[in-house]
Design a protein around this motif. Structure first.
Motif, PDB file in Angstrom:
ATOM      1  N   SER A 185       0.858  -1.187   0.000  1.00 63.74           N
ATOM      2  CA  SER A 185       0.000   0.000   0.000  1.00 63.74           C
ATOM      3  C   SER A 185       0.895   1.238   0.000  1.00 63.74           C
ATOM      4  CB  SER A 185      -0.888   0.000   1.241  1.00 63.74           C
ATOM      5  OG  SER A 185      -0.093   0.214   2.413  1.00 63.74           O
ATOM      6  N   PRO A 186       0.355   2.404  -0.305  1.00 65.25           N
ATOM      7  CA  PRO A 186       1.183   3.628  -0.245  1.00 65.25           C
ATOM      8  C   PRO A 186       1.838   3.815   1.121  1.00 65.25           C
ATOM      9  CG  PRO A 186      -0.846   4.073  -1.429  1.00 65.25           C
ATOM     10  CD  PRO A 186      -0.987   2.686  -0.866  1.00 65.25           C
ATOM     11  N   ARG A 187       1.116   3.551   2.209  1.00 70.77           N
ATOM     12  CA  ARG A 187       1.696   3.703   3.553  1.00 70.77           C
ATOM     13  C   ARG A 187       2.847   2.728   3.752  1.00 70.77           C
ATOM     14  NH1 ARG A 187       1.115   0.904   8.354  1.00 70.77           N
ATOM     15  NH2 ARG A 187       1.478   2.126  10.265  1.00 70.77           N
ATOM     16  N   GLU A 188       2.650   1.478   3.364  1.00 72.07           N
ATOM     17  CA  GLU A 188       3.690   0.466   3.539  1.00 72.07           C
ATOM     18  C   GLU A 188       4.918   0.786   2.699  1.00 72.07           C
ATOM     19  OE1 GLU A 188       0.762  -3.373   4.444  1.00 72.07           O
ATOM     20  OE2 GLU A 188       1.227  -2.778   2.384  1.00 72.07           O
ATOM     21  N   ALA A 189       4.680   1.212   1.453  1.00 71.88           N
ATOM     22  CA  ALA A 189       5.796   1.560   0.575  1.00 71.88           C
ATOM     23  C   ALA A 189       6.605   2.714   1.157  1.00 71.88           C
ATOM     24  CB  ALA A 189       5.283   1.915  -0.820  1.00 71.88           C
ATOM     25  N   ALA A 190       5.917   3.702   1.737  1.00 75.82           N
ATOM     26  CA  ALA A 190       6.613   4.843   2.327  1.00 75.82           C
ATOM     27  C   ALA A 190       7.457   4.400   3.523  1.00 75.82           C
ATOM     28  CB  ALA A 190       5.606   5.910   2.752  1.00 75.82           C
ATOM     29  N   LEU A 191       6.902   3.539   4.375  1.00 77.93           N
ATOM     30  CA  LEU A 191       7.641   3.070   5.544  1.00 77.93           C
ATOM     31  C   LEU A 191       8.863   2.246   5.140  1.00 77.93           C
ATOM     32  CD1 LEU A 191       4.706   2.051   7.926  1.00 77.93           C
ATOM     33  CD2 LEU A 191       6.392   3.866   8.318  1.00 77.93           C
ATOM     34  N   LEU A 192       8.773   1.559   4.005  1.00 75.60           N
ATOM     35  CA  LEU A 192       9.886   0.723   3.532  1.00 75.60           C
ATOM     36  C   LEU A 192      10.781   1.463   2.541  1.00 75.60           C
ATOM     37  CD1 LEU A 192       8.063  -2.713   3.097  1.00 75.60           C
ATOM     38  CD2 LEU A 192       9.718  -2.065   4.851  1.00 75.60           C
ATOM     39  N   GLU A 193      10.496   2.735   2.317  1.00 76.42           N
ATOM     40  CA  GLU A 193      11.279   3.539   1.369  1.00 76.42           C
ATOM     41  C   GLU A 193      11.364   2.846   0.015  1.00 76.42           C
ATOM     42  OE1 GLU A 193      14.973   4.349   3.352  1.00 76.42           O
ATOM     43  OE2 GLU A 193      14.080   5.810   4.706  1.00 76.42           O
ATOM     44  N   SER A 194      10.206   2.380  -0.436  1.00 80.70           N
ATOM     45  CA  SER A 194      10.104   1.679  -1.709  1.00 80.70           C
ATOM     46  C   SER A 194       8.975   2.322  -2.514  1.00 80.70           C
ATOM     47  CB  SER A 194       9.842   0.185  -1.456  1.00 80.70           C
ATOM     48  OG  SER A 194       9.802  -0.547  -2.656  1.00 80.70           O
TER      49      SER A 194
END
Length: 235
Positions: A185-194
Motif C-alpha cells: 500500500s502507499p503507507r507500507e511503501a513509504a515506511l519501507l522507502e520503496s
C-alpha cells in the motif's frame, strides 16, 4: 534465419547488462540509459525495461538520480529463529524502528488464531526491520495481553521480541507460515522507502509454544528486491 532464431533485443540487452554487472563492485555506478542504448543499438525503452528487471531482482538500486550495483539480498532462514538471529547468521547488523505499540480488541479471526475469547485485548507491535541501516521489512506482531501484558513495561521494542519471550520462560514449539507475493500500500511503501510497484513478500505466521498454546500471530511484509528466504528440507 527465421524469426524464432533471432534473440529478442530485450534478451540481448539483459545478457549484456549481466556481463557489465559482473565487472562492477557493490556501489559502482551503472552506465546511464543513453550510453547503454548506444552500446546495444536499441531504444532507451528497451534498456529501461531490462534495468527495471534488474531493479526488481535486487541487483541494482536507485541512488539519487543514478543507478548503482546493489548489495546482495539478505537471506533469512525459514525457521523459529528470530529476525535478529537470522540477520546475524548472515553477517548483517539488524535493527528496528517502532511504528506502533498499542492495545487492540481482537477481531474474530485474530481471536481464533490466538485461541482467545471474542473481543479479548491483544497487543499490536508494528516495526520496520532494518539490515545494516537499510529498510527491508515491516512486521506486525499480535500478542495476547493476558499472557504478555507486562512486556509493555519490561520489553524494549527496538530489541529482539523472541529473546524476550524466551526470557519470560515460554518455549517455542512450532509455527505455521504462509508466503505470497503482493504489492505494498502507499503507507507500507513509504515506511519501507520503496514504491507501490515493487513486488513484496507477504508472510503470515502463527506460532505455538511446546504445549500447543498460541504465542503470536504475525504479518510481515518484506521488500522482494532486498530479501530472500531459504529452508532446509529433510525426510
Amino acid at each position: 534465419m527465421t524469426s524464432l532464431d533471432r534473440e529478442p533485443k530485450s534478451y540481448v540487452v539483459r545478457q549484456g547488462l549481466d556481463r557489465i554487472l559482473l565487472e562492477l563492485e557493490v556501489g559502482d555506478t551503472v552506465p546511464p540509459e543513453r550510453e547503454l542504448a548506444v552500446r546495444f543499438e536499441v531504444s532507451r525503452e528497451t534498456v529501461r525495461q531490462a534495468l527495471h528487471e534488474l531493479l526488481v531482482e535486487g541487483r541494482i538500486e536507485r541512488r539519487g538520480r543514478g543507478t548503482v550495483v546493489a548489495r546482495p539480498k539478505l537471506t533469512q532462514p525459514l525457521s523459529l529463529r528470530s529476525y535478529t538471529e537470522g540477520a546475524l547468521l548472515y553477517g548483517r547488523v539488524p535493527s528496528r524502528v517502532v511504528v506502533t505499540w498499542e492495545d487492540l480488541v481482537a477481531d474474530d479471526t485474530l481471536a481464533t488464531d490466538l485461541a482467545l475469547p471474542p473481543e479479548s485485548t491483544v497487543m499490536h507491535l508494528e516495526r520496520v526491520l532494518l539490515a545494516d541501516g537499510e529498510r527491508i521489512g515491516l512486521e506486525s506482531t499480535y500478542l495476547p495481553k493476558s499472557r504478555f501484558g507486562d512486556f509493555r513495561q519490561t520489553f524494549d521494542p527496538t530489541t529482539s521480541l523472541y529473546a524476550a519471550i524466551r526470557a519470560s520462560g515460554v518455549e517455542f514449539g512450532e509455527a505455521t507460515e504462509r508466503i505470497e507475493t503482493v504489492l505494498a500500500s502507499p503507507r507500507e511503501a513509504a515506511l519501507l522507502e520503496s514504491t507501490t510497484a515493487m513486488p513484496m513478500l507477504l508472510m503470515h505466521r502463527k506460532t505455538l509454544d511446546t504445549n500447543g498454546v498460541p504465542i503470536e500471530s504475525i504479518r510481515s511484509l518484506y521488500r522482494g528486491d532486498r530479501i530472500a528466504f531459504v529452508a532446509t528440507l529433510t525426510r
